[in-house]
Scaffold this motif. Structure first.
Motif: not given
Length: 383
Positions: A258-263, A269-274, A360-370
């Protein structure tokens, strides 16, 4: 960077998973051990159904469900053309006829309008028995069950929900309660393939139902069609049991799911906003929750997709196409003699979709690179 980082998840759960596996090694009940029953009870509780029956893999889950529904030769099963091969494969394996249905261009799921159209066409032709709708909860999002259920009721069809990718997704009912993926069909199935939202470390699957009769049939079919005595086989079945070590692993993964689904939703949401307004981002209708098995974008063309994916590859950002070939285009289904113009939305999606790293374990830094590398590649194309 990993497209789906199973190693990061394992490190997060290492102590608990290792302890669970050691318990199985200590008691030695490797087939249908106590963890299997415990997992089935927990799965049924999570999904909100009466019965959860585990099996060897997601494809077997579909086959077992079709067997319980008595689907066979001469029956029509309506299945999306834009999905993984196993959905339609299980129908053909049962000797039934898959009737492919076009996609909704925004949710990627089965289009209810085309479903109604295909049902009417089969009915008018009069060669096949109208039997079952096999809906698929694609990329983490449940199909349009309010409409699909109305269509099924009108035409007296059963619903087999393939929730292999949708496990953890939900739809809000008229009272504001969430109904979970895996509870919408007369029977539903899921897969525990490692890349799925809830995955084990090998193969595994499960079937969900509120029907006592279906549950008893499936329990028999998964163990060679056995009766009350294990050496009295009362029907022809198969050998498809979830092994105990995989059940032990899944128990610990389900506890944090359940927490992984939240994450996963936070990542989406971060992908969507960017990315919104630059590329076509996935849409989740109001009242729906996605478990984000994939985060799938739509490029403007096949050529744009190829250039974007190539650029990301050069930057060590992995991307994948799910799915580049529709079911009606597969060599195995050429015998159906289908016209390609029957599936405009699905074919357009197959030519333009591509998926970004999502877990759910992608870091903000990794997602920022993507996001940064995708934005740079996109800007280079529109200069």
């Amino acid at each position: 960077m990993q497209f789906i980082d199973l190693a990061a998840q394992y490190q997060h759960l290492k102590t608990r998973i290792d302890s669970r596996i050691q318990t199985v090694l200590d008691h030695g009940q490797y087939i249908m051990g106590p963890e299997v029953k415990e997992l089935e009870e927990q799965l049924a509780k999570y999904v909100g159904v009466k019965h959860a029956i585990t099996c060897g893999n997601g494809t077997d889950a579909l086959s077992l469900a079709l067997m319980a529904m008595n689907v066979g030769e001469g029956d029509a099963v309506f299945v999306p053309t834009f999905t993984f091969f196993a959905s339609a494969e299980a129908v053909a394996f049962a000797k039934a006829t898959p009737i492919f249905v076009d996609s909704d261009s925004t949710t990627f799921n089965m289009c209810p309008v085309d479903l109604e159209r295909k049902i009417q066409a089969v009915k008018e032709e009069g060669k096949l028995n109208l039997k079952t709708i096999m809906s698929v909860d694609l990329f983490g999002q449940p199909a349009n069950y309010p409409k699909i259920k109305r269509i099924a009721k009108t035409h007296q069809l059963t619903i087999l929900e393939d929730s292999a990718q949708g496990f953890g997704g939900a739809i809000e009912d008229e009272n504001g309660r969430l109904q979970m993926a895996g509870s919408f069909g007369d029977i539903a199935t899921t897969s525990f393939f490692p890349a799925k939202p809830l995955g084990c470390y090998g193969d595994g699957g499960a079937i969900f139902t509120d029907s006592d009769d279906y549950a008893e049939l499936i329990k028999s079919y998964r163990v060679h069609g056995k009766g009350t005595n294990k050496y009295d086989n009362v029907r022809i079945g198969m050998n498809s049991r979830l092994d105990t070590i995989q059940a032990a692993i899944l128990l610990e993964k389900l506890a944090c799911f359940p927490q992984e689904v939240i994450d996963r939703n936070k990542v989406a949401m971060i992908y969507e906003a960017a990315l919104k307004g630059k590329l076509k981002t996935p849409e989740v209708p109001g009242g729906y929750t996605s478990s984000w098995a994939q985060y799938t974008l739509i490029a403007e063309s096949s050529e744009q997709r190829e250039k974007l994916m190539s650029s990301l590859k050069e930057s060590a950002v992995p991307t994948v196409v799910y799915y580049g070939t529709c079911m009606h285009q597969q060599t195995a289904f050429k015998y159906l003699g289908l016209d390609h113009d029957q599936f405009p939305n699905a074919e357009a999606l197959a030519g333009t979709v591509f998926s970004l790293p999502m877990h759910p374990y992608i870091t903000p830094e990794q997602q920022g690179v993507v996001i940064e590398k995708l934005y740079e590649a996109y800007m280079d194309l529109i200069k």
